[in-house]
Design a protein around this motif. Structure first.
Motif, PDB file in Angstrom:
ATOM      1  N   SER A   1     -24.461  81.636  71.035  1.00  0.00           N
ATOM      2  CA  SER A   1     -25.445  82.454  70.329  1.00  0.00           C
ATOM      3  C   SER A   1     -24.755  83.704  69.805  1.00  0.00           C
ATOM      4  N   LEU A   2     -25.338  84.315  68.786  1.00  0.00           N
ATOM      5  CA  LEU A   2     -24.698  85.472  68.153  1.00  0.00           C
ATOM      6  C   LEU A   2     -24.575  86.659  69.089  1.00  0.00           C
ATOM      7  N   GLU A   3     -25.498  86.772  70.040  1.00  0.00           N
ATOM      8  CA  GLU A   3     -25.451  87.950  70.915  1.00  0.00           C
ATOM      9  C   GLU A   3     -24.273  87.885  71.881  1.00  0.00           C
ATOM     10  N   HIS A   4     -23.657  86.681  72.029  1.00  0.00           N
ATOM     11  CA  HIS A   4     -22.542  86.542  72.957  1.00  0.00           C
ATOM     12  C   HIS A   4     -21.187  86.568  72.258  1.00  0.00           C
TER      13      HIS A   4
ATOM     14  N   TYR B   1     -17.327  90.628  66.773  1.00  0.00           N
ATOM     15  CA  TYR B   1     -18.620  91.056  66.231  1.00  0.00           C
ATOM     16  C   TYR B   1     -18.441  92.261  65.307  1.00  0.00           C
TER      17      TYR B   1
ATOM     18  N   LEU C   1     -27.822  90.352  61.604  1.00  0.00           N
ATOM     19  CA  LEU C   1     -27.355  89.522  62.730  1.00  0.00           C
ATOM     20  C   LEU C   1     -28.365  89.527  63.870  1.00  0.00           C
TER      21      LEU C   1
ATOM     22  N   ASN D   1     -30.121  86.212  65.351  1.00  0.00           N
ATOM     23  CA  ASN D   1     -30.035  85.907  66.774  1.00  0.00           C
ATOM     24  C   ASN D   1     -31.415  85.576  67.337  1.00  0.00           C
TER      25      ASN D   1
ATOM     26  N   CYS E   1     -29.993  81.516  65.922  1.00  0.00           N
ATOM     27  CA  CYS E   1     -28.840  81.136  65.094  1.00  0.00           C
ATOM     28  C   CYS E   1     -27.587  81.127  65.970  1.00  0.00           C
ATOM     29  N   THR E   2     -26.785  80.065  65.854  1.00  0.00           N
ATOM     30  CA  THR E   2     -25.531  79.962  66.606  1.00  0.00           C
ATOM     31  C   THR E   2     -24.359  80.291  65.700  1.00  0.00           C
TER      32      THR E   2
END
Length: 649
Positions: A9-12, A18, A68, A72, A76-77
């Motif tokens: 995932s975008l948060e990771h 990033y 972003l 997320n 979204c991946t």
């Protein structure tokens, strides 16, 4: 392949990646391109979607951060983001998440063409395009005949073909450079397109100067610029003789002398057609003359009492007069004069034609030829005699008596002989010949005619100006010798005339030996008493004053101005501040012929021809057709003083 897990995932996403991702999205507003792509997939209104991403910004929060964050939330991946970036053609952003991929040409410039060659004409656009993919994204450099084209670094080439040198091979160099822009990963070349330029006739872009003066011993260069395909070939000529070895578009003559004077032109051809440039008169730059003063007398006769009226003289004379003013002449200009008025105007003119003065006389109107040239006044009777006209010898006898430095006379009129069946008495008349003299052996005289002996001079009903005046106005104010003025006028007319107008053949004669020009400078210093007197005679400025209608106690403003520049003997009278009243004008006494005119469409103005004959102007005011008051105004008190000098009363 992505650099990190595509299912992440975008948060990771690791913080360093990033931050780099955010920086790339914020560059060149890349985030907007990605946001529009997302909006299309999700069915959003893209403008509202973009506005929402620009809200709640701070020094640490950017539109890319907001985008972003929203992606997320929508699960979204990294893999999905890579797909979105690829669809958006954001290769520079994609390279943050994705391993390098070699560049591949997916579209060559010739893919949309039946063959790999094009034929293009001058002035047309050459448009080519190509496409390549890869990570990092490739850059483009268009080449022509293996030479890089400056400022052509997009996937499209769009240039205008304006030179034969642009024919040849075109292709695009595809470069894939590492992100740090230090290493070129690969270089690819697209398939070539070969451009041929259509055969095109020669056309001249830059002509030769009409005149060029060169000091003795100096070099001079003249050049012409011509285009065509194949490339034009050049050959220079002087006075119709080819100059050996002069076969470029530039002619360079070293150490100029009088033997090089002449008319130069260049013959140009390219196998498709051939052209010749305008001729350039190259002359010696001689010491310039100076005048004490430059003065012109201009007379236009058109409204004849007993003969066909002419439309163009008033426009011809005004145009010539204003051009002469532009080059420093003091101009006395009159319209529709009687014989006595013409004679008086010539006498006033002659008084200031003293030594050192340049004088120019221009006449436009009816004329005829009986041994010599005669100018016909507007009051000439139907069956006129020579004594009813002003002859050229009389004109010269008056104007040359004080030996002006230069005298130019221009007769823009017919030179035909009055027919015997129409006017038999003139053929039996004994002519009176005026002898004209000059203490300087007439080395100061130029006589020009709009047509030669026994030939007509034309005015066209479709033209505002007469034929001769049209061409004279092209050259009379040019900085060229006076002889060249009339040479060029004759050539210009001869070049244009067709049909019956070939009967009009301008001519001139001269006795001058100095390089006079009408543009010669005027000596600075105190003017002579005669010139001061002339200045006072022709001085005029608009006059405004109040008039009062005593019976009704109505006050108005009256303005007197020239009706048409540069004529001195036609004034306009305007009455203002009487918007709700009707104004009419009348002569206080009968004048023959009538000299007062009021336009039906103008409620408050009239114009007066020869106002020196006016013994008072009657100004009447009415309301709703009922006369209410009248005043008599002596407008003759506000006119140029010279009009009283030419009055034949």
């Amino acid at each position: 392949m992505a650099k990190i897990d595509e299912n992440m995932s975008l948060e990771h996403i690791p913080l360093a990646i990033y931050n780099e991702l955010v920086d790339e999205l914020n560059k060149n507003s890349n985030w907007q391109v990605l946001a529009c792509c997302v909006a299309e997939h999700l069915g959003y209104q893209w403008n509202a979607w973009l506005q929402s991403l620009e809200q709640n910004l701070s020094t640490t929060k950017t539109p890319a951060d907001n985008l972003l964050f929203e992606l997320n939330i929508k699960m979204c991946t990294v893999g999905i983001l890579c797909t979105l970036l690829r669809d958006s053609e954001l290769g520079s952003v994609l390279s943050v998440l994705h391993h390098p991929e070699p560049a591949i040409i997916v579209k060559h410039p010739s893919d949309d063409m039946e063959c790999n060659s094009l034929e293009i004409s001058f002035g047309q656009h050459l448009y080519l395009s190509c496409k390549a993919t890869g990570i990092p994204p490739p850059s483009y450099q268009w080449c022509h005949n293996n030479i890089e084209l400056q400022e052509q670094q997009s996937h499209e080439l769009d240039i205008i073909i304006n030179s034969c040198d642009q024919a040849g091979e075109y292709n695009c160099k595809i470069l894939q450079i590492t992100k740090d822009e230090e290493t070129v990963n690969s270089v690819l070349l697209t398939k070539s397109v070969f451009v041929n330029i259509s055969r095109m006739p020669v056309f001249i872009q830059q002509q030769l100067p009409p005149f060029l003066e060169v000091k003795e011993g100096e070099d001079f260069i003249i050049k012409c610029i011509a285009h065509g395909h194949p490339k034009p070939c050049y050959q220079w000529f002087r006075d119709n003789t080819s100059l050996e070895g002069e076969t470029s578009n530039v002619l360079h003559i070293k150490q100029f002398s009088s033997k090089y004077e002449g008319k130069y032109y260049c013959y140009i051809n390219n196998g498709v057609n051939e052209v010749i440039t305008e001729k350039s008169y190259i002359m010696m730059d001689l010491p310039r003359e100076k005048a004490i003063a430059k003065i012109a007398l201009i007379i236009a006769n058109g409204n004849y009492e007993n003969h066909k009226c002419l439309e163009t003289p008033k426009n011809d004379a005004a145009k010539i007069g204003n051009l002469l003013k532009d080059i420093g002449f003091k101009v006395m200009c009159f319209i529709n004069l009687s014989r006595e008025e013409m004679r008086n105007a010539i006498k006033v003119f002659s008084q200031v034609l003293t030594e050192g003065v340049y004088g120019l006389f221009y006449y436009a109107g009816h004329g005829f030829k009986m041994q010599e040239s005669y100018m016909l006044a507007v009051d000439a009777p139907t069956h006129y005699l020579r004594t009813n006209a002003i002859c050229e010898s009389e004109l010269l006898a008056i104007l040359l008596q004080n030996d002006p430095a230069l005298l130019v006379t221009i007769l823009d009129m017919c030179q035909t002989v009055p027919p015997k069946e129409y006017n038999p008495h003139i053929h039996n008349e004994v002519p009176k010949i005026e002898e004209y003299k000059s203490r300087k052996n007439l080395r100061n005289l130029v006589q020009a005619y709009s047509t030669s002996s026994h030939r007509p001079s034309y005015e066209r009903t479709s033209s505002k100006y007469g034929l001769y005046a049209i061409h004279l106005s092209k050259y009379i104010s040019k900085n060229i010798p006076i002889t060249k003025v009339f040479e060029e006028v004759g050539k210009s007319i001869d070049k244009q005339l067709k049909g019956t107008e070939r009967n009009q053949i301008p001519m001139f004669a001269l006795t001058i030996t100095k390089p006079f020009r009408l543009t010669d400078a005027i000596y600075k210093g105190n003017s002579s008493p005669m010139l001061n007197k002339l200045n006072k005679l022709i001085a005029f400025s608009n006059k405004s004053f109040e008039i009062c209608f005593k019976r009704t106690d109505i006050t108005a403003k009256c303005t007197i101005s020239l009706f048409m520049e540069p004529y001195l003997n036609v004034i306009k009278v305007s009455v203002h501040n009487l918007e709700d009243l009707e104004v009419n004008f009348f002569n206080s006494e009968d004048v023959t012929p009538n000299n007062l005119f009021q336009d039906k469409n103008s409620k408050n103005e009239c114009w007066i021809h020869n106002p020196q004959k006016c013994q008072g102007l009657i100004i009447s005011i009415s309301k709703n057709g009922t006369h209410i008051d009248v005043i008599r105004e002596h407008v003759e008190n506000y006119i140029p003083l010279i009009l009283k000098s030419i009055n034949n009363n």
